[in-house]
Motif scaffolding. Structure first.
Motif, short mmCIF file in Angstrom:
data_model
loop_
_atom_site.label_atom_id
_atom_site.label_comp_id
_atom_site.label_asym_id
_atom_site.label_seq_id
_atom_site.Cartn_x
_atom_site.Cartn_y
_atom_site.Cartn_z
N ASN A 1 -1.14 4.80 -0.09
CA ASN A 1 -2.25 5.02 -1.01
C ASN A 1 -3.53 4.43 -0.43
O ASN A 1 -3.74 3.22 -0.48
CB ASN A 1 -1.95 4.38 -2.37
CG ASN A 1 -3.09 4.58 -3.35
OD1 ASN A 1 -4.02 5.35 -3.11
ND2 ASN A 1 -3.02 3.86 -4.47
N PRO A 2 -4.42 5.26 0.12
CA PRO A 2 -5.67 4.75 0.70
C PRO A 2 -6.58 4.08 -0.31
O PRO A 2 -7.49 3.34 0.07
CB PRO A 2 -6.34 6.02 1.26
CG PRO A 2 -5.25 7.01 1.41
CD PRO A 2 -4.29 6.72 0.29
N SER A 3 -6.32 4.32 -1.61
CA SER A 3 -7.15 3.70 -2.66
C SER A 3 -6.60 2.37 -3.13
O SER A 3 -7.08 1.82 -4.13
CB SER A 3 -7.28 4.67 -3.85
OG SER A 3 -7.92 5.87 -3.46
N THR A 4 -5.60 1.82 -2.44
CA THR A 4 -5.03 0.53 -2.83
C THR A 4 -6.13 -0.53 -2.87
O THR A 4 -6.91 -0.68 -1.92
CB THR A 4 -3.95 0.09 -1.83
OG1 THR A 4 -2.91 1.08 -1.81
CG2 THR A 4 -3.35 -1.24 -2.24
N ALA A 5 -6.17 -1.26 -3.97
CA ALA A 5 -7.19 -2.31 -4.12
C ALA A 5 -6.91 -3.47 -3.17
O ALA A 5 -5.75 -3.85 -2.94
CB ALA A 5 -7.20 -2.81 -5.57
N GLN B 1 -13.77 -2.71 -1.81
CA GLN B 1 -12.89 -2.77 -2.96
C GLN B 1 -11.48 -2.29 -2.65
O GLN B 1 -10.51 -2.76 -3.23
CB GLN B 1 -13.46 -1.93 -4.11
CG GLN B 1 -14.84 -2.36 -4.56
CD GLN B 1 -14.86 -3.76 -5.14
OE1 GLN B 1 -14.00 -4.12 -5.94
NE2 GLN B 1 -15.85 -4.56 -4.73
N THR B 2 -11.36 -1.34 -1.73
CA THR B 2 -10.06 -0.75 -1.39
C THR B 2 -9.84 -0.85 0.11
O THR B 2 -10.76 -1.12 0.90
CB THR B 2 -9.99 0.73 -1.81
OG1 THR B 2 -10.82 1.51 -0.92
CG2 THR B 2 -10.45 0.91 -3.24
N ALA C 1 -9.45 1.51 2.13
CA ALA C 1 -10.24 2.54 2.82
C ALA C 1 -11.67 2.08 3.08
O ALA C 1 -12.38 2.68 3.90
CB ALA C 1 -10.25 3.83 2.01
N ASP C 2 -12.10 1.02 2.41
CA ASP C 2 -13.45 0.48 2.65
C ASP C 2 -13.51 -0.39 3.89
O ASP C 2 -14.59 -0.89 4.24
CB ASP C 2 -13.89 -0.36 1.43
CG ASP C 2 -14.09 0.48 0.19
OD1 ASP C 2 -14.40 1.68 0.32
OD2 ASP C 2 -13.91 -0.06 -0.93
N TRP D 1 -7.52 -3.35 7.12
CA TRP D 1 -7.15 -4.37 6.12
C TRP D 1 -6.10 -5.34 6.60
O TRP D 1 -6.13 -6.52 6.24
CB TRP D 1 -6.72 -3.69 4.82
CG TRP D 1 -5.28 -3.24 4.78
CD1 TRP D 1 -4.22 -3.91 4.25
CD2 TRP D 1 -4.73 -2.01 5.30
NE1 TRP D 1 -3.06 -3.19 4.39
CE2 TRP D 1 -3.35 -2.01 5.04
CE3 TRP D 1 -5.29 -0.91 5.94
CZ2 TRP D 1 -2.51 -0.96 5.42
CZ3 TRP D 1 -4.46 0.14 6.32
CH2 TRP D 1 -3.09 0.11 6.06
N PHE E 1 -8.65 5.56 8.91
CA PHE E 1 -9.95 4.99 8.60
C PHE E 1 -10.81 4.71 9.84
O PHE E 1 -11.22 3.58 10.10
CB PHE E 1 -9.81 3.69 7.80
CG PHE E 1 -8.87 3.78 6.63
CD1 PHE E 1 -8.81 4.93 5.84
CD2 PHE E 1 -8.03 2.73 6.32
CE1 PHE E 1 -7.95 5.01 4.76
CE2 PHE E 1 -7.16 2.80 5.24
CZ PHE E 1 -7.12 3.95 4.45
N THR F 1 0.82 -1.21 0.00
CA THR F 1 0.00 0.00 0.00
C THR F 1 0.86 1.26 0.00
O THR F 1 0.32 2.37 0.00
CB THR F 1 -0.90 0.05 1.25
OG1 THR F 1 -0.09 0.29 2.42
CG2 THR F 1 -1.69 -1.23 1.42
#
Length: 314
Positions: free
Chosen positions: A79-83, A190-191, A193-194, A108, A178, A71
């Protein structure tokens, strides 16, 4: 820190706790076929706050995060948008046939692999209401999700699990990544951050005829909630900052100064699961400080710095 030979030679618990034995990885049986010594239990560290616990031929997991994808967290390019990525083969070769998965919180690096593990093995997932809803979102049947709050004592026969309401770590800004909870089933994450923190728990696993072992997933706690636990072994999370006052002295006092203390969540969990565990320079300094603080606050406690997938009995 001692080298591997010193580590194995000195991994001995004091007083009422039986010897802590480190079995060289090359001599260990294949993970799925492993059976723990009767009445003892065997514990294997998966990095971060993750553990595999074998009680006879029964297996439970704590915060099993094995996919360990990048990440940018350890390179200064987070990167908080890492898949979200699940490495099914990596997981399958290590977890055996777990019947229970204990989740401390839903970031995560604690939860990302849990839905996959539950749906492919049929394991029961114990965690917060957020873990329940994220489990549903990940395809886990509701009948395999066990929402808890803290205070529950769950009897599984060969072992019991006491759930402890706890707190997440605080960063240098006295906050966390988060924050938030899920009070209903969301869309499939999905990421990273979810996956919010979702409240935090700790667990005490007591093996019938064996040790009681305390597991943390974050480096903060509620002192009053730890009163009377008095574990034989405590898996203590490394703090990422000094925001939590008197962290080690208060924690060890509240836990009754365990015979064995095992630092966790100090490795670089975005690298391959290979010994010796990699540790970032800043975390290495914090780990040294944590171990020194444990020895000062509880000089009779045995400190064991774990290695990946090395079986320990206490």
């Amino acid at each position: 820190m001692p080298d591997r030979r010193d580590f194995i030679r000195t991994a001995v618990a004091a007083a009422v706790v039986p010897a802590a034995v480190a079995i060289p990885a090359a001599a260990a049986p294949a993970a799925p076929a492993f059976a723990a010594p009767a009445g003892r239990g065997t514990f294997r560290w998966f990095g971060t706050a993750g553990w595999r616990i074998d009680v006879g031929r029964r297996t439970l997991l704590v915060d099993p995060y094995l996919s360990r994808f990048d990440t940018g967290l350890f390179t200064g390019a987070f990167n908080p948008s890492t898949a979200l990525t699940v490495k099914a083969d990596t997981i399958a070769t290590r977890i055996g046939s777990p019947e229970t998965v204990l989740v401390t919180h839903t970031h995560w690096d604690h939860f990302a692999d849990v839905p996959h593990i539950a749906t492919t093995t049929g394991a029961r997932v114990v965690g917060t209401l957020t873990a329940y809803h994220l489990g549903l979102a990940g395809g886990v049947p509701s009948g395999k999700l066990c929402p808890v709050k803290g205070g529950e004592v769950l009897d599984f026969g060969d072992y019991t699990v006491e759930v402890v309401a706890s707190l997440h770590s605080r960063n240098a800004a006295y906050s966390m990544a988060f924050p938030g909870v899920r009070v209903s089933q969301p869309a499939p994450p999905q990421t990273i951050a979810d996956l919010p923190e979702g409240d935090t728990l700790a667990y005490q696993v007591r093996i019938a005829g064996g040790p009681s072992v305390f597991f943390m997933g974050g480096s903060d706690f509620v002192e009053r909630n730890l009163s009377g636990l008095n574990p034989d072994v405590a898996m203590v999370a490394l703090p990422s900052s000094t925001a939590t006052g008197d962290y080690v002295p208060r924690l060890l006092e509240a836990l009754g100064r365990p015979k064995v203390v095992v630092p966790v969540h100090w490795d670089n969990f975005e690298t391959e699961l290979r010994n010796p565990p990699q540790v970032a320079p800043a975390d290495a300094a914090r780990l040294d400080a944590l171990i020194a603080a444990v020895r000062k606050a509880s000089p009779r406690s045995q400190v064991i710095r774990p290695e990946y997938e090395t079986p320990y009995t206490f």
